[in-house]
Motif scaffolding. Structure first.
Motif, PDB file in Angstrom:
ATOM      1  N   LEU A 154       1.265  -0.784  -0.110  1.00  0.00           N
ATOM      2  CA  LEU A 154       0.093  -0.149  -0.194  1.00  0.00           C
ATOM      3  C   LEU A 154       0.429   1.567   0.026  1.00  0.00           C
ATOM      4  O   LEU A 154       0.398   2.319  -0.901  1.00  0.00           O
ATOM      5  CB  LEU A 154      -0.685  -0.408   1.211  1.00  0.00           C
ATOM      6  N   LEU A 155       2.334   1.076   0.661  1.00  0.00           N
ATOM      7  CA  LEU A 155       2.735   2.751   0.820  1.00  0.00           C
ATOM      8  C   LEU A 155       3.559   2.799  -0.020  1.00  0.00           C
ATOM      9  O   LEU A 155       4.138   3.570  -1.011  1.00  0.00           O
ATOM     10  CB  LEU A 155       3.894   2.256   1.998  1.00  0.00           C
ATOM     11  N   SER A 156       3.894   1.569  -1.362  1.00  0.00           N
ATOM     12  CA  SER A 156       4.348   1.809  -2.079  1.00  0.00           C
ATOM     13  C   SER A 156       4.100   1.957  -2.948  1.00  0.00           C
ATOM     14  O   SER A 156       3.937   3.001  -4.566  1.00  0.00           O
ATOM     15  CB  SER A 156       5.115   0.142  -2.663  1.00  0.00           C
ATOM     16  N   TRP A 157       2.673   1.336  -3.764  1.00  0.00           N
ATOM     17  CA  TRP A 157       1.479   2.332  -4.359  1.00  0.00           C
ATOM     18  C   TRP A 157       1.300   3.801  -3.668  1.00  0.00           C
ATOM     19  O   TRP A 157       1.450   4.792  -4.684  1.00  0.00           O
ATOM     20  CB  TRP A 157      -0.206   1.237  -4.203  1.00  0.00           C
ATOM     21  N   ALA A 158       1.335   4.253  -2.651  1.00  0.00           N
ATOM     22  CA  ALA A 158       0.654   5.439  -2.471  1.00  0.00           C
ATOM     23  C   ALA A 158       2.158   6.809  -2.989  1.00  0.00           C
ATOM     24  O   ALA A 158       1.684   7.736  -3.179  1.00  0.00           O
ATOM     25  CB  ALA A 158      -0.018   5.817  -0.610  1.00  0.00           C
ATOM     26  N   PRO A 191      -1.649  10.832  -0.961  1.00  0.00           N
ATOM     27  CA  PRO A 191      -1.499  10.854   0.735  1.00  0.00           C
ATOM     28  C   PRO A 191      -2.641   9.938   1.358  1.00  0.00           C
ATOM     29  O   PRO A 191      -3.470   9.642   0.883  1.00  0.00           O
ATOM     30  CB  PRO A 191      -1.741  12.933   1.192  1.00  0.00           C
ATOM     31  N   VAL A 192      -1.839   9.004   2.659  1.00  0.00           N
ATOM     32  CA  VAL A 192      -2.681   8.927   3.034  1.00  0.00           C
ATOM     33  C   VAL A 192      -2.939   9.504   4.556  1.00  0.00           C
ATOM     34  O   VAL A 192      -1.500   9.724   5.018  1.00  0.00           O
ATOM     35  CB  VAL A 192      -2.916   7.165   3.640  1.00  0.00           C
ATOM     36  N   TYR A 225       7.427   1.457   8.715  1.00  0.00           N
ATOM     37  CA  TYR A 225       8.011   1.262   7.010  1.00  0.00           C
ATOM     38  C   TYR A 225       8.036   2.790   7.385  1.00  0.00           C
ATOM     39  O   TYR A 225       6.645   3.372   7.223  1.00  0.00           O
ATOM     40  CB  TYR A 225       6.203   0.720   6.024  1.00  0.00           C
ATOM     41  N   SER A 226       8.877   3.667   6.929  1.00  0.00           N
ATOM     42  CA  SER A 226       8.736   4.562   6.950  1.00  0.00           C
ATOM     43  C   SER A 226       8.002   5.427   5.168  1.00  0.00           C
ATOM     44  O   SER A 226       7.568   4.478   4.152  1.00  0.00           O
ATOM     45  CB  SER A 226      10.358   4.807   6.369  1.00  0.00           C
ATOM     46  N   GLY A 227       7.734   6.756   5.306  1.00  0.00           N
ATOM     47  CA  GLY A 227       7.331   6.993   3.816  1.00  0.00           C
ATOM     48  C   GLY A 227       7.717   7.301   2.482  1.00  0.00           C
ATOM     49  O   GLY A 227       7.328   7.010   1.538  1.00  0.00           O
ATOM     50  N   ARG A 228       9.130   6.190   2.934  1.00  0.00           N
ATOM     51  CA  ARG A 228      10.231   5.601   1.659  1.00  0.00           C
ATOM     52  C   ARG A 228       9.075   4.559   0.999  1.00  0.00           C
ATOM     53  O   ARG A 228      10.134   4.163   0.056  1.00  0.00           O
ATOM     54  CB  ARG A 228      11.109   5.684   2.016  1.00  0.00           C
ATOM     55  N   GLY A 229       8.799   3.285   2.165  1.00  0.00           N
ATOM     56  CA  GLY A 229       7.922   2.390   1.974  1.00  0.00           C
ATOM     57  C   GLY A 229       9.161   1.182   2.236  1.00  0.00           C
ATOM     58  O   GLY A 229       8.899   0.295   2.335  1.00  0.00           O
TER      59      GLY A 229
END
Length: 407
Positions: free
Chosen positions: A16-20, A26-27, A137-141
């Protein structure tokens, strides 16, 4: 289209973070949603709900350590450790009812992300001091792990301290490890009744500077004391100062009597035993006096000796009610939910008293969107915060705007 994602595994969180990140979407990161209205209004179309990442994964009572999925309810954790006569010593508050939700819905990840600590903070420290480790998980995924299963395990950066109080703006925690401690054998509270704010501060200061190991100290003005569910507090003729002692039964009885002798010249004294004592401190912890009304609520941290003067300066200009925790160092204040919710008055009073921090805990969405909910930072601190945010979340996909506009 707005979507709510409920990942059931770390792999799904990473996906999900990779997609975002790839889509620059933003989530809003939430644990179980009990503190969704705490902080500024998040500027995100999609939600990442971690409630399915639930369950205690390790509990070693002899080692005083517990590990759980970040979405695990605080109630589940407290019930499990209570069976072993243990507790989270930082006494996490449940802000669900204050924010218009249900009681008992907080997640352990959310409590740590917001660094929520209760009355025992003056003795046991803040939530971050009991936060031993995390997988996140960071915002870098990318996955990172910090800390471990013992207190003295930090080499390099102690990222638990960075994540605590970040309100989900730096990383998505999936697992957390916390320290637990034994429940005290006995708990009692000494009340000193009929006091104004100045006398209440004097009572708390005397108790805290004595040798009697006070674990909590609060003062309720008469209008707040009258709302208590504890009879000895509710029926007081005036404000009430309360100091708590915990430990072995004989020691607690001795210290209570010593405190009553120490404080007897300030007002009439009374003593709350286990049930009433615990009920009273839950009221203070969860800011119960302001639950169920429509006012804005502020949490103001100042030097304890400045507390009454700050309260007086604010209430001289604004229709407000207040009470004190942390020996006078924490001022809880309810103001009309209109305009800037008295933000300018509050921050001016803090500055005049030598500094402090004011956080808007509760206000309507439209007001929270236009007010500095957290204490404004000076340029140097703001620049540092920006660099930390960029290091963890360079594209700004995690809870954008939750703490400050545009970040």
């Amino acid at each position: 289209m707005t979507e709510t994602f409920r990942p059931e595994s770390d792999t799904q969180v990473a996906e999900l973070l990779s997609w975002a990140l790839a889509e620059e979407q933003p989530v809003e990161v939430i644990g179980r949603g009990s503190k969704r209205k705490l902080g500024r209004v998040t500027q995100a179309a999609h939600s990442l709900d971690l409630s399915a990442l639930s369950g205690i994964t390790l509990y070693e009572p002899e080692e005083l350590v517990l590990q759980a999925r970040a979405g695990t309810s605080l109630a589940e954790i407290q019930a499990a450790i209570a069976e072993k006569k243990q507790e989270l010593a930082f006494e996490p508050c449940d802000l669900g009812p204050l924010l218009g939700g249900e009681e008992g819905q907080a997640s352990i990840g959310g409590v740590l992300a917001c660094n929520l600590s209760g009355p025992r903070r003056i003795k046991a420290g803040a939530a971050r001091d009991h936060f031993l480790g995390a997988s996140a998980y960071s915002g870098r995924g990318t996955l990172f792990k910090t800390g471990g299963r013992v207190v003295k395990n930090v080499t390099g950066y102690d990222l638990c301290k960075v994540l605590a109080g970040s309100y989900g703006t730096l990383a998505v925690m999936t697992d957390v490890t916390v320290k637990v401690l034994p429940v005290p054998e006995k708990t009692r509270t000494v009340l000193v009744r009929g006091l104004d704010d100045a006398a209440g501060l004097l009572a708390m200061t005397r108790a805290l500077t004595s040798s009697h190991e006070v674990s909590a100290a609060a003062h309720l003005p008469q209008v707040i004391a009258a709302c208590s569910g504890v009879g000895y507090v509710r029926d007081s003729d005036g404000g009430v100062a309360a100091v708590r002692v915990e430990g072995p039964a004989g020691s607690v009885a001795h210290r209570c009597q010593a405190l009553r002798d120490l404080l007897a010249d300030l007002g009439s004294t009374e003593e709350l035993h286990s049930h009433n004592s615990n009920s009273f401190w839950r009221e203070v912890r969860d800011i119960k006096p302001f639950v169920g009304d429509e006012r804005a609520v502020w949490r103001i941290s100042v030097a304890p000796q400045a507390g009454p003067a700050v309260a007086a300066a604010i209430t001289a200009q604004v229709a407000a009610e207040h009470f004190f925790d942390w020996g006078g160092g924490l001022l809880l204040l309810a103001t009309p939910a209109e305009g800037d919710c008295a933000a300018a008055v509050i921050r001016s009073a803090i500055a005049a008293a030598g500094g402090g921090h004011a956080t808007l805990l509760r206000a309507p969405d439209n007001l929270r969107a236009g007010i500095e909910v957290f204490q404004p930072q000076d340029p140097a601190m703001a620049a540092l915060s920006h660099r930390v945010k960029e290091a963890f979340d360079p594209v700004g996909i995690l809870n954008p705007g939750r703490m400050r506009a545009g970040s």
